[in-house]
Design a protein around this motif. Structure first.
Motif, PDB file in Angstrom:
ATOM      1  N   LYS A 284      77.339  -6.157 102.635  1.00 58.53           N
ATOM      2  CA  LYS A 284      78.066  -5.088 103.317  1.00 58.53           C
ATOM      3  C   LYS A 284      79.558  -5.217 103.058  1.00 58.53           C
ATOM      4  CE  LYS A 284      78.445  -2.877 107.850  1.00 58.53           C
ATOM      5  NZ  LYS A 284      78.025  -2.923 109.274  1.00 58.53           N
ATOM      6  N   ALA A 285      80.021  -6.476 102.941  1.00 60.10           N
ATOM      7  CA  ALA A 285      81.452  -6.711 102.690  1.00 60.10           C
ATOM      8  C   ALA A 285      81.800  -6.621 101.211  1.00 60.10           C
ATOM      9  CB  ALA A 285      81.840  -8.088 103.227  1.00 60.10           C
ATOM     10  N   GLY A 286      80.785  -6.398 100.374  1.00 59.67           N
ATOM     11  CA  GLY A 286      81.021  -6.288  98.939  1.00 59.67           C
ATOM     12  C   GLY A 286      81.229  -7.608  98.230  1.00 59.67           C
ATOM     13  N   ASP A 287      80.836  -8.717  98.893  1.00 56.37           N
ATOM     14  CA  ASP A 287      80.986 -10.055  98.300  1.00 56.37           C
ATOM     15  C   ASP A 287      79.688 -10.440  97.594  1.00 56.37           C
ATOM     16  OD1 ASP A 287      81.509 -12.659  97.634  1.00 56.37           O
ATOM     17  OD2 ASP A 287      82.325 -13.226  99.593  1.00 56.37           O
ATOM     18  N   SER A 288      79.516  -9.915  96.375  1.00 58.38           N
ATOM     19  CA  SER A 288      78.267 -10.143  95.640  1.00 58.38           C
ATOM     20  C   SER A 288      78.082 -11.604  95.245  1.00 58.38           C
ATOM     21  CB  SER A 288      78.233  -9.255  94.389  1.00 58.38           C
ATOM     22  OG  SER A 288      79.339  -9.564  93.549  1.00 58.38           O
ATOM     23  N   THR A 289      79.179 -12.299  94.981  1.00 55.92           N
ATOM     24  CA  THR A 289      79.074 -13.723  94.602  1.00 55.92           C
ATOM     25  C   THR A 289      78.472 -14.539  95.737  1.00 55.92           C
ATOM     26  OG1 THR A 289      81.015 -13.523  93.167  1.00 55.92           O
ATOM     27  CG2 THR A 289      80.367 -15.750  93.841  1.00 55.92           C
TER      28      THR A 289
END
Length: 427
Positions: free
Chosen positions: A63-68
């Motif tokens: 949701k926060a866009g932190d794919s790593t």
């Protein structure tokens, strides 16, 4: 069966009970098994909690866009899933190891039980009746039976091997008469409910009364997870397994006359002649299910019921309390009744009456709901021979034998023998 929590809280008392039975201390090893079980359960719980937490964190990272971070968390969850079967197996192994160890531990003797190594240390409590004085040399039962032409061990061996017998005619009827007399006495005068139970039982039933796993070699396996009963104690006691009774239902008193089957694996060379130690024999069993407060009084009552059988038949006997080294695996305290056999010139065991406390109840999951308590408690179980029919016939033949080889039938049995007063060889 023991509660590991009780052992943890009473380790010294537990080990002292084992010492009285001539066994080594075991609490430290059992507690180590329990520690391993607890650790395995904790590892599973921690892994489960971390998997759940990581799964939630994956959603937050995405949701926060932190794919790593999301990919790292997914890898962590995948690793937990990969390790999960090993964690489950470790828990299963730890639980099985502890359960197996607990299942192999005998019951703790009551304080009133005398210490001792074997049957030579049993303590005589009382005697009843005076042994008959013969004006001839009394014979053993097999000599009497064979002399009457009614007891055949040779043919039985051809049919089934050693430790079997074929009784015929009046002797066959005498055996049946003894069983009927005992059942009528226990149901009519002593208030036991007669039960006709199965002679084949499953593993769980044998485990419940502690014939399995320790005494597997003494039993007759019948295939497909079934066993021939070594005593009616097994099916009768297991009638209350996995149940919660109301206190008002107790005590439950049951009796059954059944054939019993024992491999006699440890009896090589003992009583090889006659009917004292057979692979198949008939026995009238007594079983009581009680509250903890009733059990010791019930033990005295049950023993008295077995004594009345011998008294009514006019058979001299003595009562002994077994020492710690001679008592049974599941017993807290045992009385043996030993009947006088003039052919052997000694007393021989004809009945054992044991109080087991909650030892069997824990193995069976048998509980009751006290009237004045919220939670259920384990019942107490008792069992006794009321009495062994084959050995009773041995005692009748030897105590009532006459010089001419005939046998006088005790008064109490004559109604069951069609009025017959004497068994003699047919001419």
């Amino acid at each position: 069966m023991y509660d590991i929590k009780w052992i943890r809280e009473n380790a010294e008392l537990f080990d002292n009970g084992r010492k009285r039975r001539g066994l080594e201390p075991l609490s430290a090893q059992l507690l180590a098994f329990d520690d391993a079980r607890r650790a395995a359960i904790t590892q599973l719980q921690v892994a489960q909690e971390r998997r759940n937490a990581a799964s939630r964190e994956i959603g937050a990272a995405m949701k926060a866009g932190d794919s790593t971070k999301a990919e790292a968390l997914k890898a962590e969850v995948a690793q937990i899933k990969e390790n999960w079967p090993a964690l489950e197996e470790a828990e299963r192994y730890a639980v099985a190891e502890l359960d197996a160890a607990l299942a192999a531990i005998p019951n703790t003797p009551l304080d009133a039980v005398p210490d001792g190594a074997d049957e030579n240390d049993n303590v005589e409590v009382s005697r009843w009746g005076e042994p008959r004085k013969f004006d001839f040399t009394p014979k053993e039962h097999f000599e009497i039976g064979e002399g009457l032409g009614l007891m055949d061990f040779e043919t039985a061996a051809k049919l089934s091997g050693a430790r079997f017998v074929v009784n015929k005619g009046p002797l066959a009827r005498l055996e049946r008469a003894l069983a009927q007399f005992m059942l009528d006495l226990h149901t009519g005068a002593h208030g036991y409910m007669e039960v006709n139970p199965p002679l084949l039982v499953r593993d769980d039933a044998m485990f419940g009364t502690a014939q399995l796993p320790k005494f597997r070699e003494d039993q007759f396996a019948a295939g497909d997870g079934y066993w021939l009963i070594p005593t009616a104690e097994v099916p009768l006691t297991n009638l209350v397994r996995e149940s919660i009774l109301d206190e008002a239902q107790l005590p439950i008193r049951m009796t059954a006359g059944t054939y019993c089957f024992r491999a006699e694996a440890g009896a090589a060379g003992k009583d090889t002649r006659g009917m004292i130690r057979q692979h198949q024999f008939y026995k009238v069993e007594l079983v009581s299910i009680t509250t903890p407060e009733q059990s010791l009084e019930e033990h005295e009552r049950m023993t008295g019921c077995a004594e009345r059988v011998l008294q009514t038949l006019g058979l001299p006997y003595r009562k002994v309390v077994l020492c710690t080294g001679d008592m049974g695996f599941a017993s807290q305290k045992t009385y043996d009744l030993e009947v006088w056999l003039p052919g052997q010139g000694k007393y021989r065991e004809i009945s054992s009456c044991s109080v087991c406390g909650d030892f069997q109840a824990r193995r069976m999951g048998a509980r009751y709901r006290p009237a004045e308590s919220k939670g259920p408690r384990f019942v107490h179980t008792l069992n006794g021979s009321g009495v062994a029919v084959g050995r009773a016939m041995v005692a009748v033949l030897e105590n009532y034998q006459e010089a001419d080889g005939s046998v006088t039938i005790p008064q109490a049995l004559r109604p069951y023998m069609g009025g017959m007063e004497r068994i003699a060889r047919s001419s």
